[in-house]
Design an enzyme around this catalytic site. Structure first.
Site, PDB file in Angstrom:
ATOM      1  N   ASP A 149       0.866  -1.175   0.000  1.00 39.05           N
ATOM      2  CA  ASP A 149       0.000   0.000   0.000  1.00 39.05           C
ATOM      3  C   ASP A 149       0.904   1.226   0.000  1.00 39.05           C
ATOM      4  O   ASP A 149       1.671   1.440   0.944  1.00 39.05           O
ATOM      5  CB  ASP A 149      -0.892  -0.015   1.244  1.00 39.05           C
ATOM      6  N   ASN A 156       2.767   5.016 -10.127  1.00 44.56           N
ATOM      7  CA  ASN A 156       1.553   4.917 -10.929  1.00 44.56           C
ATOM      8  C   ASN A 156       0.279   4.758 -10.098  1.00 44.56           C
ATOM      9  O   ASN A 156      -0.819   4.951 -10.612  1.00 44.56           O
ATOM     10  CB  ASN A 156       1.687   3.733 -11.891  1.00 44.56           C
ATOM     11  N   ARG A 213      10.748   9.022  -2.204  1.00 45.44           N
ATOM     12  CA  ARG A 213      11.679   9.038  -1.067  1.00 45.44           C
ATOM     13  C   ARG A 213      12.556   7.794  -1.018  1.00 45.44           C
ATOM     14  O   ARG A 213      13.777   7.887  -0.770  1.00 45.44           O
ATOM     15  CB  ARG A 213      10.886   9.185   0.242  1.00 45.44           C
ATOM     16  N   TYR A 221      -9.201  15.523  -6.138  1.00 46.11           N
ATOM     17  CA  TYR A 221      -8.370  14.881  -7.156  1.00 46.11           C
ATOM     18  C   TYR A 221      -7.520  15.898  -7.920  1.00 46.11           C
ATOM     19  O   TYR A 221      -6.306  15.723  -8.078  1.00 46.11           O
ATOM     20  CB  TYR A 221      -9.253  14.112  -8.136  1.00 46.11           C
ATOM     21  N   LYS A 223      -3.361  16.328  -8.036  1.00 45.38           N
ATOM     22  CA  LYS A 223      -2.584  16.171  -9.264  1.00 45.38           C
ATOM     23  C   LYS A 223      -1.821  17.451  -9.609  1.00 45.38           C
ATOM     24  O   LYS A 223      -0.716  17.389 -10.166  1.00 45.38           O
ATOM     25  CB  LYS A 223      -3.499  15.756 -10.418  1.00 45.38           C
ATOM     26  N   VAL A 238      -7.922   7.216 -20.104  1.00 41.22           N
ATOM     27  CA  VAL A 238      -7.969   5.757 -20.208  1.00 41.22           C
ATOM     28  C   VAL A 238      -9.150   5.223 -19.406  1.00 41.22           C
ATOM     29  O   VAL A 238      -9.413   5.674 -18.289  1.00 41.22           O
ATOM     30  CB  VAL A 238      -6.653   5.127 -19.702  1.00 41.22           C
ATOM     31  N   THR A 274      -9.914   3.202 -17.224  1.00 45.04           N
ATOM     32  CA  THR A 274      -9.554   2.423 -16.047  1.00 45.04           C
ATOM     33  C   THR A 274     -10.648   2.583 -14.987  1.00 45.04           C
ATOM     34  O   THR A 274     -11.613   3.324 -15.168  1.00 45.04           O
ATOM     35  CB  THR A 274      -8.223   2.918 -15.476  1.00 45.04           C
TER      36      THR A 274
END
Length: 301
Positions: free
Chosen positions: A93, A120, A154, A195, A199, A228, A230
């Site tokens: 996670d 990703n 990191r 969101y 971003k 996409v 998804t």
């Protein structure tokens, strides 16, 4: 600004993999001695990226995600794409720093290096107005998209720095870090405050990575992967689904291209996988001269 628009580049747009970034044609064997670390590799764009790097001849691909069953599926796809590409995975996670640290250590222990890291993993919750939002749900976007990316950054950075140093001494390019951003980072759309701000922050984080570690040879990119279909894409309101027209292979192949060194000049910037890379490269002098494709406050009309 010539062909440069205030937010986007006026370039030929692609919706799927094309010749210039095809990992089996133009980029064949471009990843032949590289170790790739991918967070969020269980499905969609992350899964396609793992496969694309295998097609480009990667030495090894290390996969992380929360679903072991899905990770096994991606592992099988990698092995099918290239039996010579070694592949391992860890259930992880990205919001848990210790889990990410352990996965990175395992990758380096098994394969000896990390040359490319791809953050990703992402999340998109329901679109609601801020005054009607659920605090935990709102912050979940930041935990996955921003905190998760930070954790990947990191813990992979020491290995990426070593890659840049080692490969640079041999006249090659290494130390590539890909952060998944979104075209939504450039918009203010009702209900998307969690969101889109996360971003937008990814774009700035990319700039800070470059500022802090440019001398170390790091090349960091914030990438819009296209629209996409998804699970994340389908989390958008129904009227937005008409924009989900891009194949996962586009972003996947674009990531391989970014890792060849051909785009090192664009480090620290926001790029779209939709943009034609030949046309993008032709704009290099203008982009560098005017310091474009970065977050800046416009203070003049």
């Amino acid at each position: 600004m010539s062909s440069i628009q205030s937010q986007f580049l006026d370039l030929t747009a692609h919706n799927t993999c094309y010749d210039a970034i095809d990992p089996q044609v133009a980029l064949k064997d471009s990843a032949s001695d590289k170790v790739i670390f991918i967070a969020g590799a269980s499905k969609g764009i992350g899964q396609a990226t793992a496969t694309a790097f295998a097609q480009a001849g990667a030495k090894a691909v290390y996969l992380t995600a929360r679903s072991e069953e899905a990770l096994k599926e991606t592992q099988n796809l990698v092995r099918t794409a290239n039996p010579n590409t070694r592949c391992a995975y860890a259930v992880c996670d990205v919001t848990d720093a210790r889990q990410v640290e352990a996965a990175v250590k395992d990758c380096a222990a098994q394969f000896g290096a990390i040359d490319v890291a791809d953050a990703n993993a992402g999340y998109l919750g329901p679109w609601v107005k801020i005054g009607e939002s659920d605090p935990e749900g709102w912050w979940r976007n930041w935990e996955v998209n921003m905190q998760g990316s930070y954790h990947v950054i990191r813990y992979t950075l020491p290995h990426l720095i070593e890659s840049a140093k080692t490969r640079g001494a041999e006249g090659r390019s290494g130390g590539h870090l890909i952060l998944i951003s979104s075209i939504g980072a450039q918009f203010v759309m009702p209900g998307a405050s969690d969101y889109q701000t996360s971003k937008h922050a990814i774009n700035r984080l990319c700039e800070f990575v470059q500022s802090d570690h440019d001398e170390d040879g790091i090349k960091c990119f914030a990438v819009h992967p296209g629209g996409v279909a998804t699970d994340i894409g389908h989390s958008m309101p129904a009227h937005m689904h008409e924009y989900l027209v891009d194949d996962p292979s586009l972003a996947a192949s674009f990531a391989v291209w970014l890792s060849t060194g051909d785009a090192d000049w664009a480090k620290g910037r926001y790029l779209s996988a939709n943009w034609d890379v030949t046309e993008l490269t032709a704009l290099k002098p203008e982009i560098l001269r005017d310091d474009l494709l970065v977050n800046r406050l416009r203070a003049k009309a």
